[in-house]
Design a protein around this motif. Structure first.
Motif, PDB file in Angstrom:
ATOM      1  N   VAL A 132     104.381  62.012  13.916  1.00 19.58           N
ATOM      2  CA  VAL A 132     103.671  61.810  15.178  1.00 19.58           C
ATOM      3  C   VAL A 132     103.970  60.420  15.727  1.00 19.58           C
ATOM      4  N   ASP A 133     103.736  60.245  17.055  1.00 24.67           N
ATOM      5  CA  ASP A 133     103.814  58.898  17.623  1.00 24.67           C
ATOM      6  C   ASP A 133     102.566  58.537  18.427  1.00 24.67           C
ATOM      7  N   TRP A 134     101.517  59.332  18.353  1.00 25.45           N
ATOM      8  CA  TRP A 134     100.196  58.928  18.853  1.00 25.45           C
ATOM      9  C   TRP A 134      99.368  58.607  17.620  1.00 25.45           C
ATOM     10  N   VAL A 174     105.028  68.547  14.159  1.00 30.51           N
ATOM     11  CA  VAL A 174     105.748  67.480  14.850  1.00 30.51           C
ATOM     12  C   VAL A 174     105.120  67.301  16.230  1.00 30.51           C
ATOM     13  N   TYR A 175     104.708  66.070  16.523  1.00 30.84           N
ATOM     14  CA  TYR A 175     104.044  65.742  17.791  1.00 30.84           C
ATOM     15  C   TYR A 175     104.969  64.921  18.668  1.00 30.84           C
ATOM     16  N   LEU A 176     105.075  65.314  19.956  1.00 32.01           N
ATOM     17  CA  LEU A 176     105.875  64.607  20.947  1.00 32.01           C
ATOM     18  C   LEU A 176     104.973  64.213  22.116  1.00 32.01           C
ATOM     19  N   GLY A 177     104.816  62.918  22.380  1.00 28.31           N
ATOM     20  CA  GLY A 177     103.836  62.459  23.351  1.00 28.31           C
ATOM     21  C   GLY A 177     104.363  62.042  24.707  1.00 28.31           C
ATOM     22  N   ASN A 178     105.685  62.001  24.885  1.00 29.40           N
ATOM     23  CA  ASN A 178     106.264  61.411  26.087  1.00 29.40           C
ATOM     24  C   ASN A 178     105.867  62.082  27.401  1.00 29.40           C
ATOM     25  N   PRO A 179     105.824  63.421  27.506  1.00 25.17           N
ATOM     26  CA  PRO A 179     105.464  64.011  28.805  1.00 25.17           C
ATOM     27  C   PRO A 179     104.095  63.571  29.323  1.00 25.17           C
ATOM     28  N   ASP A 181     109.464  59.376  20.740  1.00 24.08           N
ATOM     29  CA  ASP A 181     109.666  60.809  20.522  1.00 24.08           C
ATOM     30  C   ASP A 181     111.017  61.076  19.873  1.00 24.08           C
ATOM     31  N   SER A 182     112.038  60.342  20.281  1.00 23.59           N
ATOM     32  CA  SER A 182     113.365  60.527  19.684  1.00 23.59           C
ATOM     33  C   SER A 182     113.360  60.142  18.211  1.00 23.59           C
ATOM     34  N   VAL A 183     112.641  59.065  17.866  1.00 23.87           N
ATOM     35  CA  VAL A 183     112.526  58.675  16.461  1.00 23.87           C
ATOM     36  C   VAL A 183     111.801  59.754  15.671  1.00 23.87           C
ATOM     37  N   VAL A 184     110.676  60.234  16.207  1.00 22.85           N
ATOM     38  CA  VAL A 184     109.903  61.284  15.528  1.00 22.85           C
ATOM     39  C   VAL A 184     110.765  62.520  15.313  1.00 22.85           C
ATOM     40  N   ALA A 185     111.451  62.971  16.377  1.00 23.23           N
ATOM     41  CA  ALA A 185     112.256  64.190  16.271  1.00 23.23           C
ATOM     42  C   ALA A 185     113.416  64.009  15.302  1.00 23.23           C
ATOM     43  N   ALA A 186     114.055  62.844  15.322  1.00 26.70           N
ATOM     44  CA  ALA A 186     115.185  62.600  14.425  1.00 26.70           C
ATOM     45  C   ALA A 186     114.740  62.560  12.970  1.00 26.70           C
ATOM     46  N   ARG A 187     113.623  61.876  12.702  1.00 25.78           N
ATOM     47  CA  ARG A 187     113.150  61.793  11.324  1.00 25.78           C
ATOM     48  C   ARG A 187     112.638  63.147  10.839  1.00 25.78           C
ATOM     49  N   ALA A 188     111.999  63.900  11.728  1.00 27.35           N
ATOM     50  CA  ALA A 188     111.561  65.237  11.348  1.00 27.35           C
ATOM     51  C   ALA A 188     112.754  66.147  11.089  1.00 27.35           C
ATOM     52  N   LEU A 228     104.024  61.985   5.670  1.00 30.11           N
ATOM     53  CA  LEU A 228     103.500  61.741   7.011  1.00 30.11           C
ATOM     54  C   LEU A 228     104.254  60.568   7.633  1.00 30.11           C
ATOM     55  N   VAL A 229     104.950  60.837   8.727  1.00 29.13           N
ATOM     56  CA  VAL A 229     105.682  59.813   9.470  1.00 29.13           C
ATOM     57  C   VAL A 229     104.889  59.486  10.724  1.00 29.13           C
ATOM     58  N   ALA A 230     104.557  58.204  10.923  1.00 25.59           N
ATOM     59  CA  ALA A 230     103.809  57.785  12.104  1.00 25.59           C
ATOM     60  C   ALA A 230     104.463  56.557  12.714  1.00 25.59           C
ATOM     61  N   VAL A 231     104.836  56.654  13.987  1.00 20.88           N
ATOM     62  CA  VAL A 231     105.360  55.515  14.730  1.00 20.88           C
ATOM     63  C   VAL A 231     104.492  55.322  15.963  1.00 20.88           C
ATOM     64  N   ASP A 232     104.540  54.140  16.559  1.00 21.11           N
ATOM     65  CA  ASP A 232     103.667  53.788  17.675  1.00 21.11           C
ATOM     66  C   ASP A 232     104.396  53.971  19.000  1.00 21.11           C
ATOM     67  N   GLY A 233     104.003  54.999  19.756  1.00 16.25           N
ATOM     68  CA  GLY A 233     104.639  55.256  21.029  1.00 16.25           C
ATOM     69  C   GLY A 233     104.437  54.157  22.044  1.00 16.25           C
ATOM     70  N   TYR A 234     103.289  53.487  21.994  1.00 11.85           N
ATOM     71  CA  TYR A 234     103.037  52.388  22.928  1.00 11.85           C
ATOM     72  C   TYR A 234     103.935  51.195  22.622  1.00 11.85           C
TER      73      TYR A 234
END
Length: 316
Positions: free
Chosen positions: A129-131, A186-191, A165-172, A151-157
């Protein structure tokens, strides 16, 4: 969502090769070992999705199952909505009514991956996720618990939402292609964040949805690359937490804010009934049903499996 003629985002050769992976004969194997991938794309209006170039999701819908009439929680904001999708119960049970997550009862009503860990701890679970509130709340725990194996978590802000989202998708994708995996989210927050930032559902928002579709393509290619793919029965569920108004906002009870979608792909969907009323809580229930979670656990959910709908509907 139905297949449609429109502008192609990817070069023709790359698109053809990628779609071949998604649409390959026997791409999922209903007699194989059940596996689940849930992809959550934040804040996508189904009517806008139908107008945006999304060749990967179009391909999955064409060979799978799709409804653009799913209903989300009230209020139509991310905290309660993602909580309902992940736990399979309404806010009256999980306790989250806003993005502050106060009153959450995830210990009693955990996310579907944690439920799976409790019921079948031998299975491998994964989330990316990135949220950050989904993975890092203190005091009472986040929506995705520490029981999840990876559990992979990155900070979208911090990274910027498109990059995150690209990092999340690539790591997933890396994990799904090569590691032990039975159930994943897998969570994508960009839209959602793009629409808020620009205060509209125009070109920037639509480009963000197209990027999410390319990320879906990465994940599908990763599944197809798994060494044991031929012996696995993957169910892929793609959904969103809420819709939005023309000004990019949401939180009310208008049809534009409350209506979402569910896309399902996999060999199992061939026997699913035509969609009737569907709700955001059905995502977790469907994932757990596919994985054979005991009926006593399913009975605690407000959602029901889209593969085997029963009579009546829960009340939000």
């Amino acid at each position: 969502m139905t297949p449609r003629s429109r502008r192609i985002v990817l070069p023709a050769a790359a698109l053809s090769a990628a779609l071949a992976l998604v649409l390959a004969p026997n791409a999922t194997h209903a007699q194989g070992t059940p596996k689940v991938l849930v992809i959550g794309i934040d804040g996508v209006r189904p009517d806008v999705l139908a107008e945006v170039p999304t060749p990967f999701m179009d391909s999955l819908a064409a060979s799978g199952w799709y409804t653009a009439g799913t209903q989300t929680t009230t209020p139509s904001v991310s905290g309660p909505s993602w909580s309902s999708m992940l736990t399979g119960v309404w806010p009256a049970k999980h306790g989250v009514t806003d993005n502050g997550f106060e009153g959450r009862k995830y210990g009693q009503y955990p996310d579907f991956l944690t439920l799976l860990e409790r019921a079948r701890p031998e299975l491998a679970t994964f989330a990316a996720v990135d949220w950050l509130p989904l993975a890092s709340l203190e005091g009472g725990g986040p929506a995705l618990s520490i029981a999840i194996d990876t559990l992979v978590a990155v900070d979208g802000y911090e990274l910027g939402w498109a990059a995150a989202d690209s990092v999340v998708a690539a790591r997933a994708a890396q994990h799904l292609a090569s590691a032990s995996a039975d159930a994943a989210f897998v969570y994508l927050g960009n839209p959602d964040e793009t629409s808020h930032r620009h205060g509209s559902i125009r070109v920037e928002y639509r480009d963000a949805i197209s990027l999410s579709d390319r990320h879906v393509g990465w994940l599908m290619e990763a599944l197809r690359a798994r060494p044991a793919w031929e012996e696995e029965d993957w169910l892929v569920l793609i959904s969103t937490d809420h819709g939005r108004r023309e000004d990019g906002g949401h939180g009310g009870d208008s049809p534009e804010e409350m209506t979402t979608f569910i896309l399902a792909s996999g060999g199992a969907t061939g026997s699913w009934p035509v969609a009737g009323p569907t709700f955001i809580v059905d995502v977790a229930a469907t994932a757990l049903h596919h994985l054979g979670v005991p009926s006593e656990i399913a009975a605690e959910l407000d959602g029901r499996s889209l593969a085997a709908p029963g009579e009546g509907r829960p009340i939000r």
